[in-house]
Design an enzyme around this catalytic site. Structure first.
Site, PDB file in Angstrom:
ATOM      1  N   CYS A   1       0.810  -1.221   0.000  1.00  0.00           N
ATOM      2  CA  CYS A   1       0.000   0.000   0.000  1.00  0.00           C
ATOM      3  C   CYS A   1       0.843   1.271   0.000  1.00  0.00           C
ATOM      4  O   CYS A   1       0.603   2.196  -0.788  1.00  0.00           O
ATOM      5  CB  CYS A   1      -0.979  -0.006   1.169  1.00  0.00           C
ATOM      6  SG  CYS A   1      -0.220   0.096   2.809  1.00  0.00           S
TER       7      CYS A   1
ATOM      8  N   HIS B   1      -2.395   1.311   7.054  1.00  0.00           N
ATOM      9  CA  HIS B   1      -2.812   1.225   5.650  1.00  0.00           C
ATOM     10  C   HIS B   1      -2.982   2.637   5.091  1.00  0.00           C
ATOM     11  O   HIS B   1      -3.311   3.575   5.821  1.00  0.00           O
ATOM     12  CB  HIS B   1      -4.119   0.445   5.508  1.00  0.00           C
ATOM     13  CG  HIS B   1      -4.467   0.123   4.087  1.00  0.00           C
ATOM     14  ND1 HIS B   1      -3.797  -0.841   3.363  1.00  0.00           N
ATOM     15  CD2 HIS B   1      -5.393   0.654   3.236  1.00  0.00           C
ATOM     16  CE1 HIS B   1      -4.306  -0.904   2.137  1.00  0.00           C
ATOM     17  NE2 HIS B   1      -5.269   0.000   2.038  1.00  0.00           N
TER      18      HIS B   1
ATOM     19  N   HIS C   1      -5.848   2.036  -4.175  1.00  0.00           N
ATOM     20  CA  HIS C   1      -4.948   1.475  -3.167  1.00  0.00           C
ATOM     21  C   HIS C   1      -4.575   0.041  -3.511  1.00  0.00           C
ATOM     22  O   HIS C   1      -5.213  -0.608  -4.353  1.00  0.00           O
ATOM     23  CB  HIS C   1      -5.583   1.543  -1.771  1.00  0.00           C
ATOM     24  CG  HIS C   1      -6.663   0.527  -1.532  1.00  0.00           C
ATOM     25  ND1 HIS C   1      -6.849  -0.118  -0.323  1.00  0.00           N
ATOM     26  CD2 HIS C   1      -7.645   0.023  -2.353  1.00  0.00           C
ATOM     27  CE1 HIS C   1      -7.873  -0.940  -0.399  1.00  0.00           C
ATOM     28  NE2 HIS C   1      -8.375  -0.880  -1.598  1.00  0.00           N
TER      29      HIS C   1
END
Length: 361
Positions: free
Chosen positions: A275, A323, A335
């Site tokens: 990510c 994240h 993402h």
């Protein structure tokens, strides 16, 4: 509409000039990690036994991948530290080598001065001056004596300073080696933890039949849709209408061009990403260098209020900032979700939001 919710469109906003960031604004724009738990226990009880079992599997798999992602951030941070310390050690080694050579040369120079005094019979220069009856010779000797004394002082001063430099470099190198060893151990520990969590999640998935795997993906999408719809129903989008900056537009273009590529933990492209590896490379393409991990992106970049968010900004998720996704407008992010999934567009509110950061001014 897909995962974006019933009131969002799948296109991202046209980029353009936007407001400057406000440092420290809205340090937490979400409702905390508990928001990720979604529906209450009553909703689970209403499921059929087979579906309830699959929902339990989904939750276990999600929890394992979440823990793996947290460990991935620790791995990436330790890896970055190791690489920086290795460069510092190389630089220190070069300094030590150059200083050692300088020290050797100064010792030879000091030795030559001592030898010259020995050859002169050990008679002090002041005594030689007194014994010289020639006035011109006296002045010449006085000048030479002053120069000799100054040269000796300079050599001894340089010798002492160079020894100090060498000791300082050696101590720094020892310290860097100790830090390097500690971070290597952290990196290896995080790597083992990641592998353990991912293997456990894959093992759970491997027990499912093909139809159950498809249904599992549907359950994941449904949960994300539900959280996104809840976010949209709060009316949050009515206040978010900013346009992307010029550099933000480039970052968005890079990130969206990676859609369909696999998530691989620790990867920074060009073929696979995790990510924060995706957001790192996207903003590099926009001409801005940002920290490697989502936690450092949250810690170091300027924070902005959710209502001031614009396309290109990074949304940090979960209470541990483990994240990150890039906001692309209209309530959506791009993402890299998790192992076994590909880079995609999803709802910005599909996970609990910690806050928003802006890489550019």
């Amino acid at each position: 509409m897909g995962l974006l919710g019933g009131t969002a469109t799948a296109a991202y906003a046209d980029p353009g000039p936007g407001p400057s960031p406000s440092r420290g604004a809205d340090r937490g724009a979400g409702d905390g990690e508990d928001g990720a738990k979604g529906a209450g226990k009553g909703a689970d009880d209403a499921l059929s036994p087979g579906l309830k079992r699959l929902e339990d599997v989904r939750k276990k798999i999600d929890a394992l991948y979440r823990k793996a992602e947290t460990a991935t951030d620790a791995f990436n941070g330790a890896k970055e530290q190791v690489e920086r310390q290795q460069k510092e050690i190389v630089k220190l080694a070069r300094n030590i080598d150059a200083t050692q050579r300088k020290l050797t040369a100064l010792k030879k120079q000091a030795g030559a001065l001592a030898s010259a005094q020995y050859r002169g019979g050990g008679v002090p220069s002041e005594a030689k001056l007194m014994l010289n009856a020639d006035p011109e010779g006296f002045l010449d000797n006085a000048t030479l004596a002053r120069k000799g004394q100054q040269a000796a002082k300079t050599v001894m001063h340089q010798l002492a300073r160079t020894k100090g430099d060498l000791e300082g470099y050696s101590e720094s190198a020892t310290d860097r080696w100790e830090q390097l060893d500690a971070n290597r151990k952290k990196k290896e520990s995080a790597q083992r933890d990641i592998k353990k969590k991912i293997d456990a999640a894959k093992k759970l998935e491997s027990r499912l039949a093909a139809k159950e795997k498809d249904r599992l993906k549907e359950l994941e999408d449904a949960q994300a849709f539900k959280e996104q719809q809840k976010w949209l129903d709060s009316g949050v989008l009515k206040d978010i209408n900013n346009k992307a900056s010029r550099t933000g537009k480039k970052a968005i273009s890079y990130a969206t061009s990676q859609i369909g590529k696999d998530y691989v933990w620790g990867a920074e492209g060009p073929d696979t990403f995790d990510c924060s590896g995706l957001t790192l490379r996207a903003w590099q393409a926009g001409g801005t260098t940002i920290p490697r991990t989502s936690q450092e992106q949250w810690r170091q970049l300027d924070r902005v209020a959710l209502k001031d968010m614009r396309p290109g900004d990074l949304i940090i998720y979960f209470s541990d900032a483990s994240h990150v996704g890039m906001y692309i407008g209209d309530g959506a992010i791009v993402h890299a979700p998790r192992p076994g999934r590909q880079i995609t567009i999803t709802g910005a509110g599909s996970m609990p939001i910690l806050g928003v950061v802006r890489p550019d001014k």
